[in-house]
Design a protein around this motif. Structure first.
Motif, PDB file in Angstrom:
ATOM      1  N   ARG A   1       0.827  -1.206   0.000  1.00 34.05           N
ATOM      2  CA  ARG A   1       0.000   0.000   0.000  1.00 34.05           C
ATOM      3  C   ARG A   1       0.862   1.257   0.000  1.00 34.05           C
ATOM      4  O   ARG A   1       0.570   2.231  -0.699  1.00 34.05           O
ATOM      5  N   ASN A   2       1.922   1.244   0.781  1.00 33.82           N
ATOM      6  CA  ASN A   2       2.822   2.396   0.834  1.00 33.82           C
ATOM      7  C   ASN A   2       3.503   2.609  -0.512  1.00 33.82           C
ATOM      8  O   ASN A   2       3.639   3.754  -0.978  1.00 33.82           O
ATOM      9  N   ASN A   3       3.945   1.508  -1.150  1.00 32.90           N
ATOM     10  CA  ASN A   3       4.581   1.623  -2.461  1.00 32.90           C
ATOM     11  C   ASN A   3       3.624   2.220  -3.489  1.00 32.90           C
ATOM     12  O   ASN A   3       4.016   3.032  -4.341  1.00 32.90           O
ATOM     13  N   ARG A   4       2.363   1.804  -3.427  1.00 30.30           N
ATOM     14  CA  ARG A   4       1.369   2.338  -4.359  1.00 30.30           C
ATOM     15  C   ARG A   4       1.196   3.841  -4.170  1.00 30.30           C
ATOM     16  O   ARG A   4       1.128   4.594  -5.147  1.00 30.30           O
ATOM     17  N   GLN A   5       1.113   4.266  -2.916  1.00 30.83           N
ATOM     18  CA  GLN A   5       0.931   5.682  -2.640  1.00 30.83           C
ATOM     19  C   GLN A   5       2.124   6.503  -3.127  1.00 30.83           C
ATOM     20  O   GLN A   5       1.965   7.577  -3.707  1.00 30.83           O
ATOM     21  N   GLU A   6       3.329   5.976  -2.871  1.00 30.95           N
ATOM     22  CA  GLU A   6       4.524   6.695  -3.295  1.00 30.95           C
ATOM     23  C   GLU A   6       4.631   6.741  -4.811  1.00 30.95           C
ATOM     24  O   GLU A   6       5.031   7.758  -5.395  1.00 30.95           O
ATOM     25  N   ALA A   7       4.282   5.617  -5.466  1.00 26.52           N
ATOM     26  CA  ALA A   7       4.325   5.578  -6.929  1.00 26.52           C
ATOM     27  C   ALA A   7       3.308   6.544  -7.523  1.00 26.52           C
ATOM     28  O   ALA A   7       3.591   7.254  -8.498  1.00 26.52           O
ATOM     29  N   LYS A   8       2.111   6.579  -6.920  1.00 25.35           N
ATOM     30  CA  LYS A   8       1.067   7.498  -7.389  1.00 25.35           C
ATOM     31  C   LYS A   8       1.497   8.945  -7.201  1.00 25.35           C
ATOM     32  O   LYS A   8       1.288   9.798  -8.076  1.00 25.35           O
ATOM     33  N   LYS A   9       2.128   9.219  -6.061  1.00 19.21           N
ATOM     34  CA  LYS A   9       2.601  10.576  -5.779  1.00 19.21           C
ATOM     35  C   LYS A   9       3.640  10.997  -6.811  1.00 19.21           C
ATOM     36  O   LYS A   9       3.607  12.121  -7.338  1.00 19.21           O
ATOM     37  N   GLY A  10       4.574  10.110  -7.114  1.00 16.01           N
ATOM     38  CA  GLY A  10       5.599  10.418  -8.103  1.00 16.01           C
ATOM     39  C   GLY A  10       5.025  10.566  -9.499  1.00 16.01           C
ATOM     40  O   GLY A  10       5.428  11.445 -10.265  1.00 16.01           O
ATOM     41  N   PHE A  11       4.040   9.711  -9.828  1.00 17.85           N
ATOM     42  CA  PHE A  11       3.412   9.732 -11.148  1.00 17.85           C
ATOM     43  C   PHE A  11       2.718  11.068 -11.394  1.00 17.85           C
ATOM     44  O   PHE A  11       2.944  11.736 -12.405  1.00 17.85           O
ATOM     45  N   TYR A  12       1.884  11.476 -10.427  1.00 15.10           N
ATOM     46  CA  TYR A  12       1.139  12.725 -10.604  1.00 15.10           C
ATOM     47  C   TYR A  12       2.029  13.954 -10.399  1.00 15.10           C
ATOM     48  O   TYR A  12       1.727  15.031 -10.920  1.00 15.10           O
ATOM     49  N   GLY A  13       3.121  13.772  -9.679  1.00 12.49           N
ATOM     50  CA  GLY A  13       4.080  14.867  -9.566  1.00 12.49           C
ATOM     51  C   GLY A  13       4.685  15.195 -10.919  1.00 12.49           C
ATOM     52  O   GLY A  13       4.847  16.366 -11.280  1.00 12.49           O
ATOM     53  N   ARG A  14       5.027  14.163 -11.683  1.00 12.23           N
ATOM     54  CA  ARG A  14       5.550  14.363 -13.037  1.00 12.23           C
ATOM     55  C   ARG A  14       4.506  15.025 -13.926  1.00 12.23           C
ATOM     56  O   ARG A  14       4.817  15.922 -14.724  1.00 12.23           O
ATOM     57  N   LEU A  15       3.261  14.574 -13.797  1.00  8.01           N
ATOM     58  CA  LEU A  15       2.197  15.138 -14.625  1.00  8.01           C
ATOM     59  C   LEU A  15       1.990  16.616 -14.320  1.00  8.01           C
ATOM     60  O   LEU A  15       1.765  17.426 -15.224  1.00  8.01           O
ATOM     61  N   ASP A  16       2.057  16.972 -13.044  1.00  8.85           N
ATOM     62  CA  ASP A  16       1.927  18.381 -12.671  1.00  8.85           C
ATOM     63  C   ASP A  16       3.051  19.221 -13.283  1.00  8.85           C
ATOM     64  O   ASP A  16       2.870  20.414 -13.543  1.00  8.85           O
TER      65      ASP A  16
END
Length: 312
Positions: free
Chosen positions: A130-145
């Motif tokens: 769950r933590n890995n998913r959250q961190e991956a999602k954070k990084g993914f949308y950080g790039r998109l921003d």
């Protein structure tokens, strides 16, 4: 010797080519030899354990339930289950008398303390995912921003590295632009466009002609006008990559895809049709034949017999 299954797993194809599977198998074989177990079948899975429903793992549980082996040896708890549903299914088998052993973790599931320790490790493994998913999602949308698309470049663009906007593919970008312009002219259906672009040399990275669904995907994708749309969440981001087609051309293509315009039939295919554009508005000029009086070149050359078209 007592018959047991051996289960080994890696999360993806890259790990499959490494030494992880062989290392897991070696540890299980040593563990089994010390305890007098005979591994009668190996179950090798290349899939994440984050979600339930792994085919090999489920098939192994079914065979264990049928009594094809007395138990199973798994390298570690997180190799067998990183989600609580699979751990629950494994626990149910153990409760029915099917032995479960872990080669890399000295846990005795026959004791209350051992069972508690295993439950805790399973919960920790699930929380890790769950933590890995959250961190991956954070990084993914950080790039998109930041305007950077963090996935492989769509056809017509090339990857330049992590955190760097996509760049135009000098070989395929012109062909993708042509595909949009041809389709926006409303003179090509998807099948005709696919055939035409195949003739012009448009190919995938693997050298294959684009499928009909791929052509449709390209025409629907706002990435080509500089936007990044994430279908799963419905969010759209302004990209830093260069636009490949104009918004006007893209919007006309969307209207045609939505069936808001009828396919235009070309009655007279003039030699210089659509090669002349207005310097002021940029619209192309299309020749007309008036009562059969004018030839193709005359229709183009005489401004009085030429009309502007909104199709590009």
């Amino acid at each position: 010797m007592t018959p047991y299954f051996g289960y080994i797993r890696v999360s993806d194809k890259k790990q499959e080519k490494g030494v992880s599977l062989e290392a897991q198998k070696s540890d299980i074989e040593k563990f089994a030899l010390l305890r007098g177990f005979h591994i009668v079948a190996w179950f090798v899975e290349v899939q994440t354990a984050a979600k339930a429903g792994r085919g090999v793992f489920t098939g192994m549980l079914t065979r264990l339930d049928k009594g094809d082996a007395q138990g199973v040896v798994i390298h570690k708890i997180d190799r067998g289950a990183r989600n609580l549903e699979d751990w629950n299914n494994l626990s149910k088998l153990f409760d029915r008398g099917i032995d479960v052993q872990f080669a890399h973790e000295p846990i005795d599931l026959h004791t209350r303390g051992g069972r508690l320790s295993a439950d805790i490790l399973a919960v920790v493994a699930a929380d890790f995912i769950r933590n890995n998913r959250q961190e991956a999602k954070k990084g993914f949308y950080g790039r998109l921003d930041q305007g950077v698309y963090p996935l492989p470049a769509p056809i017509g663009y090339i990857d330049k590295g992590a955190g760097i906007p996509k760049e135009l593919d000098p070989a395929r970008a012109p062909l993708i632009r042509q595909a949009f312009e041809l389709y926006a002219s409303n003179m090509y259906g998807l099948l005709d466009l696919r055939r035409e672009m195949a003739k012009r040399g448009l190919r995938t990275k693997h050298g294959k002609v684009l499928s009909l669904s791929a052509v449709s995907w390209v025409l629907h994708n706002p990435f080509y006008i500089g936007l990044i749309h994430i279908k799963r969440t419905g969010r759209t981001f302004q990209g830093k990559h260069p636009a490949l087609v104009s918004k006007a051309t893209f919007d006309r293509a969307q209207a045609i895809l939505a069936g808001k315009t009828a396919l235009r039939t070309v009655k007279y295919d003039f030699l210089f049709r659509r090669l002349i554009a207005c310097a002021k508005c940029g619209l192309h000029l299309i020749g007309e034949r008036q009562k059969g009086r004018y030839t193709t070149t005359a229709a183009i050359a005489r401004p009085v017999r030429v009309r502007a078209s909104a199709r590009t």
